[in-house]
Write an enzyme that holds these catalytic residues in place. Structure first.
Site, PDB file in Angstrom:
ATOM      1  N   LYS A  58       0.810  -1.226   0.000  1.00 14.72           N
ATOM      2  CA  LYS A  58       0.000   0.000   0.000  1.00 14.72           C
ATOM      3  C   LYS A  58       0.846   1.279   0.000  1.00 14.72           C
ATOM      4  O   LYS A  58       0.383   2.338  -0.456  1.00 14.72           O
ATOM      5  CB  LYS A  58      -0.931   0.009   1.214  1.00 14.72           C
ATOM      6  CG  LYS A  58      -2.103  -0.942   1.118  1.00 14.72           C
ATOM      7  CD  LYS A  58      -3.174  -0.411   0.181  1.00 14.72           C
ATOM      8  CE  LYS A  58      -4.454  -1.212   0.279  1.00 14.72           C
ATOM      9  NZ  LYS A  58      -5.527  -0.663  -0.571  1.00 14.72           N
ATOM     10  N   SER A 312       0.699 -10.026  -0.546  1.00 14.78           N
ATOM     11  CA  SER A 312       0.496  -8.571  -0.575  1.00 14.78           C
ATOM     12  C   SER A 312       0.721  -7.867   0.757  1.00 14.78           C
ATOM     13  O   SER A 312       0.898  -6.647   0.778  1.00 14.78           O
ATOM     14  CB  SER A 312      -0.916  -8.253  -1.079  1.00 14.78           C
ATOM     15  OG  SER A 312      -1.887  -8.905  -0.284  1.00 14.78           O
TER      16      SER A 312
END
Length: 412
Positions: A58, A312
């Site tokens: 992110k 992720s």
């Protein structure tokens, strides 16, 4: 594919974002996973964004978006809403760029995520019990104060920043056939898929991009089937990082163009994947980051060729980790919870424990009660929690008990 028909950013846009994002993002490792290669039948590599700064990818989109703000926008500050990874990415990027950040988070956000976001210098406002309530509060705050709202996935700068991961993976391994990427709102996969498909088109080769959602929060399969954005009612899932009820507008358009398939996995599979990554790869991965591995375990990916699975994120609360490990052990039949009706007479507990020991399993917890629904007055119920070596060993324990006349029931 021509420049005029391209949906979303161009390769030049992604390369420009790479110059910005590289100021803060680490080049994360690409690890060979032989244990997954054996399951898939072709080489598998793990892209370890769980080892990225702030614990997830992110930071890429957040920093790219904030770095492109005008001086006037930076002076107004930024606001975001998130239960975890987006919050940390925005807070970190704001600190690096000297921008005031306000982050709205739900009241029940895990303490480690709250502490990390606050540690990056953001002002935290706790609001509501779901992600929707902080999102509304952040939008109201933006309107009232002029702070720039930073969306988690549905923005060109965010998508372009996340897509730098695709460029990085192609630099590390150029001959990948299949990319498997988690999907929440779609910011990561839309960027990655666009990059790898555009590069493949230039090189005259084909690549496959597969997205994976948690089955309890999967708006993309139905949206793609319908041909338009469709909201779903989500159910609780351990993959809270991808628990999104509706695709992003830009993301849906890009995923429709560049992603070959979207599949779903349930929480049992996700828990097994997280446990496997911990044991075999020595990697701490949050449930949302492990869905690609879960898809391989489930046999949902075939004819893949050389495959990269994106991990992720790695931001998992220790209390959640404990629960997920227990769930993963149970899903892998390495931890059995048995309920066994017994005659209410001396020696039955000892005999049952001896049978389990003869099968080389380990009893870790015992509950012996006369109070249970459906029991006869002359019966007791024995609840055993047993460690086994896996499905075959679990069946051996059950068979040993049944051969001796007992009727064990497996509880999950």
């Amino acid at each position: 594919m021509t420049e005029t028909s391209l949906v979303g950013p161009s390769l030049a846009d992604f390369e420009g974002a790479r110059n910005i994002v590289s100021r803060v993002a680490e080049v994360t490792p690409m690890e060979t996973a032989r244990f997954l290669s054996d399951i898939l039948g072709s080489p598998v590599l793990l892209k370890c964004e769980n080892l990225q700064r702030t614990g997830s990818y992110k930071i890429r989109g957040a920093y790219n978006r904030l770095a492109r703000l005008s001086d006037e926008e930076k002076a107004r500050g930024v606001v975001a809403a998130s239960a975890g990874n987006h919050a940390q990415g925005v807070a970190f990027a704001a600190r690096e760029l000297g921008i005031k950040a306000t982050i709205f988070m739900p009241v029940g956000v895990p303490q480690p995520k709250l502490a990390a976001t606050r540690g990056y210098g953001a002002d935290i406002v706790l609001r509501g019990t779901t992600v929707e309530e902080p999102l509304r509060a952040a939008a109201e705050f933006s309107e009232k104060t002029g702070a720039v709202l930073i969306p988690p996935f549905d923005h060109m700068d965010v998508v372009t920043g996340q897509g730098t991961l695709g460029l990085e993976m192609l630099e590390q391994v150029s001959d990948v056939d299949t990319f498997i990427v988690p999907i929440g709102g779609g910011g990561l996969i839309s960027g990655v898929a666009s990059v790898v498909k555009q590069r493949a088109a230039l090189e005259g080769r084909t690549v496959r991009v597969i997205g994976v959602q948690a089955s309890n929060a999967a708006p993309y399969p139905i949206s793609l089937q319908n041909g338009y954005i469709t909201a779903v009612t989500t159910l609780p899932t351990i993959a809270d990082g991808i628990n999104v009820s509706k695709p992003g507008v830009l993301n849906f358009a890009m995923i429709s163009e560049f992603v070959d398939e979207v599949i779903t996995v349930d929480d049992d599979l996700i828990a097994r994947a997280l446990l496997l990554l911990l044991e075999r790869a020595k990697l701490v991965v949050e449930p949302a980051g492990a869905v690609g591995v879960a898809a391989i375990l489930a046999g949902l990916v075939t004819d893949a060729g050389k495959t990269v699975v994106v991990l992720s994120g790695g931001n998992i609360d220790p209390m959640m980790m404990e629960r997920v490990i227990s769930h993963g052990l149970a899903a892998s039949e390495r931890y059995l919870k048995l309920r066994i009706p017994l005659p209410d007479r001396p020696g039955q507990l000892a005999r049952t424990a001896a049978l389990v020991a003869e099968a080389n399993a380990n009893v870790v917890e015992v509950l012996h009660t006369r109070h249970s629904d459906g029991m006869q007055i002359s019966q007791v119920v024995l609840e055993l929690h047993i460690e086994t070596r896996g499905p075959e060993h679990a069946q051996e324990v059950l068979t040993r008990l049944r051969d001796e006349g007992y009727e064990p029931r497996v509880d999950f």
